[in-house]
Scaffold this active site. Structure first.
Site, PDB file in Angstrom:
ATOM      1  N   LYS A  77      79.277 -19.144  35.401  1.00 58.39           N
ATOM      2  CA  LYS A  77      79.756 -18.331  36.403  1.00 58.39           C
ATOM      3  C   LYS A  77      81.046 -19.048  36.866  1.00 58.39           C
ATOM      4  O   LYS A  77      82.168 -18.261  36.439  1.00 58.39           O
ATOM      5  CB  LYS A  77      79.288 -19.388  38.146  1.00 58.39           C
ATOM      6  CG  LYS A  77      79.884 -18.340  38.360  1.00 58.39           C
ATOM      7  CD  LYS A  77      78.940 -19.296  40.633  1.00 58.39           C
ATOM      8  CE  LYS A  77      80.714 -18.790  41.492  1.00 58.39           C
ATOM      9  NZ  LYS A  77      80.353 -17.490  41.613  1.00 58.39           N
ATOM     10  N   TRP A 113      63.891 -14.650  50.138  1.00 58.51           N
ATOM     11  CA  TRP A 113      65.031 -15.640  49.665  1.00 58.51           C
ATOM     12  C   TRP A 113      65.531 -17.229  50.188  1.00 58.51           C
ATOM     13  O   TRP A 113      65.976 -17.651  49.101  1.00 58.51           O
ATOM     14  CB  TRP A 113      66.315 -15.348  50.466  1.00 58.51           C
ATOM     15  CG  TRP A 113      66.567 -13.298  49.551  1.00 58.51           C
ATOM     16  CD1 TRP A 113      65.564 -13.170  48.757  1.00 58.51           C
ATOM     17  CD2 TRP A 113      67.325 -12.703  49.890  1.00 58.51           C
ATOM     18  NE1 TRP A 113      65.761 -11.860  48.539  1.00 58.51           N
ATOM     19  CE2 TRP A 113      67.232 -11.141  49.280  1.00 58.51           C
ATOM     20  CE3 TRP A 113      68.223 -12.406  51.049  1.00 58.51           C
ATOM     21  CZ2 TRP A 113      67.692 -10.356  49.350  1.00 58.51           C
ATOM     22  CZ3 TRP A 113      69.116 -11.060  50.893  1.00 58.51           C
ATOM     23  CH2 TRP A 113      68.409 -10.024  50.143  1.00 58.51           C
ATOM     24  N   HIS A 123      69.205  -3.682  58.295  1.00 57.86           N
ATOM     25  CA  HIS A 123      69.251  -3.074  57.272  1.00 57.86           C
ATOM     26  C   HIS A 123      69.066  -3.507  56.227  1.00 57.86           C
ATOM     27  O   HIS A 123      68.248  -4.331  56.359  1.00 57.86           O
ATOM     28  CB  HIS A 123      71.333  -3.583  57.263  1.00 57.86           C
ATOM     29  CG  HIS A 123      72.021  -3.981  55.660  1.00 57.86           C
ATOM     30  ND1 HIS A 123      71.741  -2.418  55.060  1.00 57.86           N
ATOM     31  CD2 HIS A 123      72.031  -4.573  54.880  1.00 57.86           C
ATOM     32  CE1 HIS A 123      72.578  -2.520  53.884  1.00 57.86           C
ATOM     33  NE2 HIS A 123      72.156  -3.758  53.667  1.00 57.86           N
ATOM     34  N   GLU A 133      71.259   1.687  52.045  1.00 56.67           N
ATOM     35  CA  GLU A 133      72.485   1.969  50.309  1.00 56.67           C
ATOM     36  C   GLU A 133      71.932   3.214  50.204  1.00 56.67           C
ATOM     37  O   GLU A 133      70.345   3.122  49.768  1.00 56.67           O
ATOM     38  CB  GLU A 133      72.158   0.607  49.531  1.00 56.67           C
ATOM     39  CG  GLU A 133      72.618   1.175  48.172  1.00 56.67           C
ATOM     40  CD  GLU A 133      72.078  -0.164  47.159  1.00 56.67           C
ATOM     41  OE1 GLU A 133      72.139  -0.825  47.452  1.00 56.67           O
ATOM     42  OE2 GLU A 133      72.119   0.462  46.318  1.00 56.67           O
ATOM     43  N   HIS A 137      79.657  -2.260  45.862  1.00 52.61           N
ATOM     44  CA  HIS A 137      79.464  -3.486  44.492  1.00 52.61           C
ATOM     45  C   HIS A 137      81.208  -2.982  43.598  1.00 52.61           C
ATOM     46  O   HIS A 137      81.459  -3.989  43.218  1.00 52.61           O
ATOM     47  CB  HIS A 137      78.413  -3.113  44.174  1.00 52.61           C
ATOM     48  CG  HIS A 137      77.016  -3.222  44.327  1.00 52.61           C
ATOM     49  ND1 HIS A 137      76.621  -2.432  45.181  1.00 52.61           N
ATOM     50  CD2 HIS A 137      76.733  -4.813  44.642  1.00 52.61           C
ATOM     51  CE1 HIS A 137      75.311  -3.209  45.510  1.00 52.61           C
ATOM     52  NE2 HIS A 137      75.713  -4.748  45.677  1.00 52.61           N
TER      53      HIS A 137
HETATM   54  C1  LIG Z   1      72.658  -9.139  49.269  1.00 50.20           C
HETATM   55  N1  LIG Z   1      72.429 -10.552  48.439  1.00 50.20           N
HETATM   56  C2  LIG Z   1      72.334 -11.485  48.438  1.00 50.20           C
HETATM   57  C3  LIG Z   1      70.200 -11.701  48.189  1.00 50.20           C
HETATM   58  N2  LIG Z   1      69.831 -12.973  48.286  1.00 50.20           N
HETATM   59  C4  LIG Z   1      71.035 -13.743  48.857  1.00 50.20           C
HETATM   60  N3  LIG Z   1      70.254 -15.240  49.600  1.00 50.20           N
HETATM   61  N4  LIG Z   1      71.976 -13.915  49.535  1.00 50.20           N
HETATM   62  C5  LIG Z   1      72.531 -12.430  49.376  1.00 50.20           C
HETATM   63  O1  LIG Z   1      73.572 -12.473  50.068  1.00 50.20           O
HETATM   64  N5  LIG Z   1      70.539 -11.558  47.193  1.00 50.20           N
HETATM   65  C6  LIG Z   1      70.830  -9.433  46.931  1.00 50.20           C
HETATM   66  C7  LIG Z   1      72.591  -9.365  47.252  1.00 50.20           C
HETATM   67  C8  LIG Z   1      72.270 -10.035  46.306  1.00 50.20           C
HETATM   68  N6  LIG Z   1      73.934 -10.030  45.869  1.00 50.20           N
HETATM   69  C9  LIG Z   1      74.574 -11.361  46.009  1.00 50.20           C
HETATM   70  C10 LIG Z   1      75.974 -10.952  46.777  1.00 50.20           C
HETATM   71  C11 LIG Z   1      77.149 -12.628  46.342  1.00 50.20           C
HETATM   72  C12 LIG Z   1      76.075 -13.612  46.166  1.00 50.20           C
HETATM   73  C13 LIG Z   1      78.020 -14.547  46.130  1.00 50.20           C
HETATM   74  O2  LIG Z   1      78.612 -14.400  45.907  1.00 50.20           O
HETATM   75  N7  LIG Z   1      77.428 -16.180  45.806  1.00 50.20           N
HETATM   76  C14 LIG Z   1      78.218 -16.954  45.765  1.00 50.20           C
HETATM   77  C15 LIG Z   1      78.122 -18.685  46.365  1.00 50.20           C
HETATM   78  C16 LIG Z   1      77.262 -18.603  47.593  1.00 50.20           C
HETATM   79  C17 LIG Z   1      77.619 -19.240  48.762  1.00 50.20           C
HETATM   80  O3  LIG Z   1      76.597 -19.478  48.932  1.00 50.20           O
HETATM   81  N8  LIG Z   1      78.404 -19.848  49.032  1.00 50.20           N
HETATM   82  C18 LIG Z   1      79.113 -21.170  49.017  1.00 50.20           C
HETATM   83  C19 LIG Z   1      79.998 -22.604  48.850  1.00 50.20           C
HETATM   84  C20 LIG Z   1      80.501 -22.010  47.634  1.00 50.20           C
HETATM   85  C21 LIG Z   1      81.083 -22.921  46.921  1.00 50.20           C
HETATM   86  O4  LIG Z   1      81.106 -23.542  45.721  1.00 50.20           O
HETATM   87  N9  LIG Z   1      82.013 -24.379  47.140  1.00 50.20           N
HETATM   88  C22 LIG Z   1      82.778 -24.780  46.821  1.00 50.20           C
HETATM   89  C23 LIG Z   1      84.133 -25.000  46.901  1.00 50.20           C
HETATM   90  C24 LIG Z   1      84.694 -23.017  46.347  1.00 50.20           C
HETATM   91  C25 LIG Z   1      86.151 -23.165  46.362  1.00 50.20           C
HETATM   92  O5  LIG Z   1      86.400 -25.089  46.476  1.00 50.20           O
HETATM   93  O6  LIG Z   1      86.920 -22.831  45.765  1.00 50.20           O
HETATM   94  C26 LIG Z   1      81.732 -26.376  46.338  1.00 50.20           C
HETATM   95  O7  LIG Z   1      81.591 -26.385  47.691  1.00 50.20           O
HETATM   96  O8  LIG Z   1      82.341 -26.580  45.114  1.00 50.20           O
HETATM   97  C27 LIG Z   1      79.619 -21.297  50.339  1.00 50.20           C
HETATM   98  O9  LIG Z   1      80.575 -20.243  50.740  1.00 50.20           O
HETATM   99  O10 LIG Z   1      79.990 -22.402  51.024  1.00 50.20           O
HETATM  100  C28 LIG Z   1      78.810 -17.233  44.441  1.00 50.20           C
HETATM  101  O11 LIG Z   1      79.560 -17.714  44.203  1.00 50.20           O
HETATM  102  O12 LIG Z   1      77.400 -17.377  43.562  1.00 50.20           O
HETATM  103  C29 LIG Z   1      75.391 -14.094  45.657  1.00 50.20           C
HETATM  104  C30 LIG Z   1      74.452 -12.768  45.977  1.00 50.20           C
HETATM  105  N1  LIG Z   2      74.735  -8.953  56.754  1.00 44.41           N
HETATM  106  C1  LIG Z   2      75.122  -8.573  55.375  1.00 44.41           C
HETATM  107  C2  LIG Z   2      74.146  -8.390  54.644  1.00 44.41           C
HETATM  108  C3  LIG Z   2      73.206  -7.794  53.927  1.00 44.41           C
HETATM  109  S1  LIG Z   2      72.283  -7.278  53.271  1.00 44.41           S
HETATM  110  C4  LIG Z   2      76.166  -8.537  54.970  1.00 44.41           C
HETATM  111  O1  LIG Z   2      76.705  -7.520  55.393  1.00 44.41           O
HETATM  112  O2  LIG Z   2      76.217  -9.248  53.900  1.00 44.41           O
HETATM  113 ZN   LIG Z   3      72.617  -5.352  52.163  1.00 43.95          ZN
END
Ligand SMILES: CN1c2c(nc(N)[nH]c2=O)NC[C@@H]1CNc1ccc(C(=O)N[C@@H](CCC(=O)N[C@@H](CCC(=O)N[C@@H](CCC(=O)O)C(=O)O)C(=O)O)C(=O)O)cc1
Ligand SMILES: N[C@@H](CCS)C(=O)O
Ligand SMILES: [Zn+2]
Length: 774
Positions: free
Chosen positions: A18, A575, A655, A679, A708
């Site tokens: 990633k 999820w 939603h 959507e 997106h």
């Molecule tokens: C709507 N969507 C989702 C799905 N499933 C979910 N469980 N949640 C969803 O929102 N399924 C369908 C879709 C899929 N879409 C997405 C969209 C975006 C992401 C995403 O951006 N994921 C992030 C991780 C999110 C997260 O939990 N972040 C944490 C931890 C962040 C982190 O890594 N922190 C670092 C420090 C970072 C820094 O210093 O810069 C650390 O802790 O070391 C948070 O925000 O706290 C991604 O990055 O992949 C996923 C699905």
């Molecule tokens: N309330 C959430 C829904 C994502 S499906 C958002 O705005 O990210």
């Molecule tokens: Zn959505």
């Protein structure tokens, strides 16, 4: 007897892929550096599997973005609108352009559509086909990776998506043909690939055919027969393991048993009854390899060895040891990487951790199971089996699992708990009076940009580099500026922005009892995006409000209505990693009651609009239609339990995104939300058809732009979509909003897009006034 691995996570235990991919996209590292990261991950995975003792090690399970997109590159089915890039860009950039679109260096191409991989939270890129579609062997990734493993002296089993499933998952981009008819053109290219693999030394190929878990028509069944008989005729020396997962072979079984393949893989976690059907079938002669999918690739619970051994012994009655393989139920792509990394007792207490197995531990389970079968009387085997039994007993009777009050609440649920006081028309009149919203009210779906800065503040809080007070001050400022931004541009229903949330499911998991969560349990959702599903280990209940503080803070900043934002019970269930010791329906109702309490608390705090997101309701639909009704009954009831405790004047929104609604429109209507935002923009409102045909009675916000993409939608294109919606629906039912939350976007594009959106709604109101004056 062999151990057989279907696939392994490729994101890297610390999400190395990633991080590297995102750096490459930003131009911070070179293609060579990105390739080195990929090579490192592949090597680490292969060596681990070899060291643990896996016999059938997979290759080509690695991907820089998605395995279906890899197949598109392999077969050269690159859409014409993107193929032009080939002239000036590398194949890697062509690949990423198909995944993410490209708006750079004079190019403006949209990405392939993304959709859910069967009933998982993994998304694949949908292949596109035209009537004159041609194929060529454009990428030899599968061969290259086979050779790469060979150079480490590891003979792997290449994993390929079968041409039939590949065509099945694609879409015709024009009329006049059926994509399955392209098989005759695709087969020769596929054979070229097989020939290269055979020349390189491949003995076994895992041919993934998960479309066999669905109800298929004759067209698809005939395609399957044609493909496998052709392979057998041309390459009799090659062992094909036909690999289906996520459900039974069902009524495809009789056909499948007659296919000339060396072996069949069975997902016995999702469907344990199919083994008996096979063993009893007159079409099964005991000579085919049976790959028994015993270790759950979709969940995190340790394997119950005693139960697995019963299944293996049953199979051994008809199949000899050489032809029996011990496998995961599906690829471990859907499992987190390594439980050993989890050291945080507060999030994942030791007593719960000992019940779990992530991908690395599951690989070991495969080997232990094989040894238990082969050497049942050894001291080692007896000790292992006893220890496994002890852990399962401890889990069953653990006090941390059982919460009698919650069980009691679920048992006492009656139909009145899932009914609003009055029907929609009566509720609507009261809501109109209370909310006083204009025609075409504007809103957003909840999240605003989760910038690097927001995530890094949370990261620093986690690492204790800042205090909770400092973190809260930061979130407060973000919320304040987001509320003023929404007020300034004239949105009607505001949101607090979800800055305090790491993820829409994990956040609630962290606040509910009965959940544990990991620190490194990342699972790929799409491309470089990962999620960390929380783990439901026990009865779920809420001990205090979870969202009231931030929502009421946001409401205190404005006179406009702020919409409370919750994730619905079905989506939280879907999820998360769900306990496997009680029906999913029971767990879902427990979550529903917790959300119901939160909804009531939000209402009490003065919030008049509450959105309960259910984007995963469609994804949870069983793959085979015979199981739909039972699922939909408890899923819809759970949503209604969560949303029905409020006054008529409180407006409930839901939603949904990533969904095909036609199949389940009646059930969506049964959810009886006052407003649904969906959507629709990528399909140009095509998805609205279902709502129109069904005469969906409540209010709808069809998404007017695709979140997106970083592309800023023009006022004109949103106006056209709204005019289309106005032709189809009563205008007083229409809301104006984006397709989904804005968390993956940056601020500049968010600002411009929303300003355009508000302008369009205003124009629509003027147009409507002009029409009514005529
Ligand atoms: C709507 N969507 C989702 C799905 N499933 C979910 N469980 N949640 C969803 O929102 N399924 C369908 C879709 C899929 N879409 C997405 C969209 C975006 C992401 C995403 O951006 N994921 C992030 C991780 C999110 C997260 O939990 N972040 C944490 C931890 C962040 C982190 O890594 N922190 C670092 C420090 C970072 C820094 O210093 O810069 C650390 O802790 O070391 C948070 O925000 O706290 C991604 O990055 O992949 C996923 C699905
Ligand atoms: N309330 C959430 C829904 C994502 S499906 C958002 O705005 O990210
Ligand atoms: Zn959505």
């Amino acid at each position: 007897m062999k151990t057989n691995l279907l696939g392994y996570p490729r994101i890297g235990a610390n999400r190395a892929l990633k991080k590297a991919s995102e750096k490459y996209w930003q131009g911070a590292i070179s293609a060579e550096e990105l390739n080195q990261v990929g090579e490192g991950i592949r090597k680490e995975n292969w060596l681990l599997q070899q060291e643990v003792g896996i016999d059938m090690i997979p290759s080509n399970d690695f991907s820089f973005y998605d395995q279906v997109l890899d197949a598109t590159m392999t077969y050269g089915s690159i859409p014409k609108r993107i193929a032009g890039i080939k002239k000036n860009k590398s194949d890697l950039d062509l690949y990423f352009a198909m995944a993410r679109g490209l708006q750079q260096d004079g190019y403006d191409v949209t990405a392939l559509e993304m959709t859910k991989w069967f009933d998982t939270n993994y998304h694949f890129l949908v292949p596109e086909f035209t009537k004159d579609q041609s194929f060529e062997l454009y990428s030899t990734k599968a061969v290259d990776e086979f050779k790469e493993a060979l150079s480490l002296e590891i003979l792997t089993k290449p994993v390929l998506i079968s041409p039939v499933t590949y065509l099945f998952l694609g879409k015709e981009k024009e009329g006049g043909f059926h994509r399955m008819d392209l098989l005759d053109k695709l087969m020769p290219i596929f054979f070229e690939l097989l020939e290269q693999l055979i020349s390189a030394g491949a003995k076994y190929v895992q041919l993934d055919e998960p479309c066999l878990a669905l109800d298929l028509g004759d067209r698809e069944k005939n395609a399957v027969k044609k493909l496998y008989s052709n392979i057998a005729e041309k390459y009799p020396q090659l062992n094909i393991i036909l690999t289906n997962y996520f459900d039974c072979y069902g009524d495809n079984l009789e056909m499948v048993l007659q296919l000339p393949v060396s072996g069949l893989h069975l997902d016995l976690v999702r469907c344990h009854l199919q083994l008996d059907d096979i063993l009893k079938s007159p079409y099964f002669d005991g000579k085919k390899i049976l790959s028994l999918g015993l270790v759950d690739g979709r969940n995190v619970w340790m394997n119950n060895f005693e139960d697995s051994l019963v299944i293996v012994k049953n199979a051994l009655e008809k199949v000899n040891t050489d032809n029996l393989w011990i496998s995961g139920s599906c690829s471990f792509l859907h499992s987190p990487c390594d439980l050993d990394l989890e050291k945080n007792e507060e999030n994942l207490p030791g007593n719960i951790k000992q019940w779990l197995a992530f991908a690395k531990q599951k690989v070991k389970e495969l080997v232990v199971l094989k040894e238990l079968v082969l050497y049942p009387k050894s001291e080692w085997a007896i000790r292992n089996l006893e220890e496994n039994k002890r852990i399962f007993e401890a889990r069953k009777y653990s006090k941390s699992i059982h919460h009698p009050l919650t069980k009691n609440r679920v048992n006492k649920l009656s139909s009145k708990d899932s009914k609003r006081h009055n029907v929609f028309q009566i509720r609507r009149a009261k809501q109109v009076k209370k909310l006083n919203l204009p025609l075409y009210p504007t809103t957003t779906i909840g999240s605003f940009p989760q910038t690097q800065e927001v995530r890094s503040w949370r990261g620093r809080l986690k690492k204790k580099e800042i205090s909770l007070k400092e973190y809260n001050e930061f979130i407060k400022k973000e919320t304040e500026s987001t509320i003023s931004f929404q007020e300034d541009i004239g949105l009607d229903v505001l949101v607090h922005g979800e800055f305090e949330r790491n993820d829409m499911v994990e956040y609630f998991g962290e606040r509910l009892n009965g959940f544990a969560f990991s620190s490194y349990g990342w699972v790929q959702s799409y491309g470089s995006r990962c999620v960390k599903p929380p783990i439901i280990f026990g009865d779920v209940y809420r001990s205090k409000p979870m969202t009231v503080k931030w929502t009421s803070f946001a409401q205190s900043l404005t006179k406009k209505p702020v919409k409370g934002m919750l994730t619905g019970p079905v989506t939280i269930l879907q999820w998360s990693f769900v306990r496997n010791d009680q029906p999913r329906a029971t767990t879902c109702k427990q979550i529903a009651l917790a959300i119901r309490d939160e909804v009531k608390d939000l209402e009490q705090s003065g919030v008049n609009i509450i959105q309960i997101d259910e984007p995963a309701i469609r994804e949870g639909l069983p793959l085979r239609q015979e199981h739909w009704d039972s699922y939909l009954n408890w899923a819809v009831e759970s949503f209604r339990i969560s949303s029905s405790g409020v006054e008529d004047s409180t407006q409930i929104h839901t939603h949904m995104c990533y969904s095909e609604f036609n199949d389940i429109i009646k059930n969506i209507a049964d959810m009886d939300a006052d407003v649904i935002t969906i959507e629709t923009s990528r399909s140009e409102m095509e998805l609205l058809d279902a709502f129109v045909k069904f005469k969906y009675p409540n209010e709808i916000g069809p998404g007017v732009y695709d979140i997106h993409s970083a592309r800023i939608p023009t006022e004109k294109e949103m106006e056209l979509l709204l005019l289309k919606a106005t032709e189809l629906l009563p205008q007083e039912n229409i809301w104006v909003n984006p397709d989904c939350g804005l968390k993956t976007r940056d601020w500049p594009e968010t600002e411009s897009a929303l300003i355009n959106l508000v302008n369009v709604a205003k124009k629509m109101r003027t147009l409507s006034l002009a029409t009514s004056a005529e």
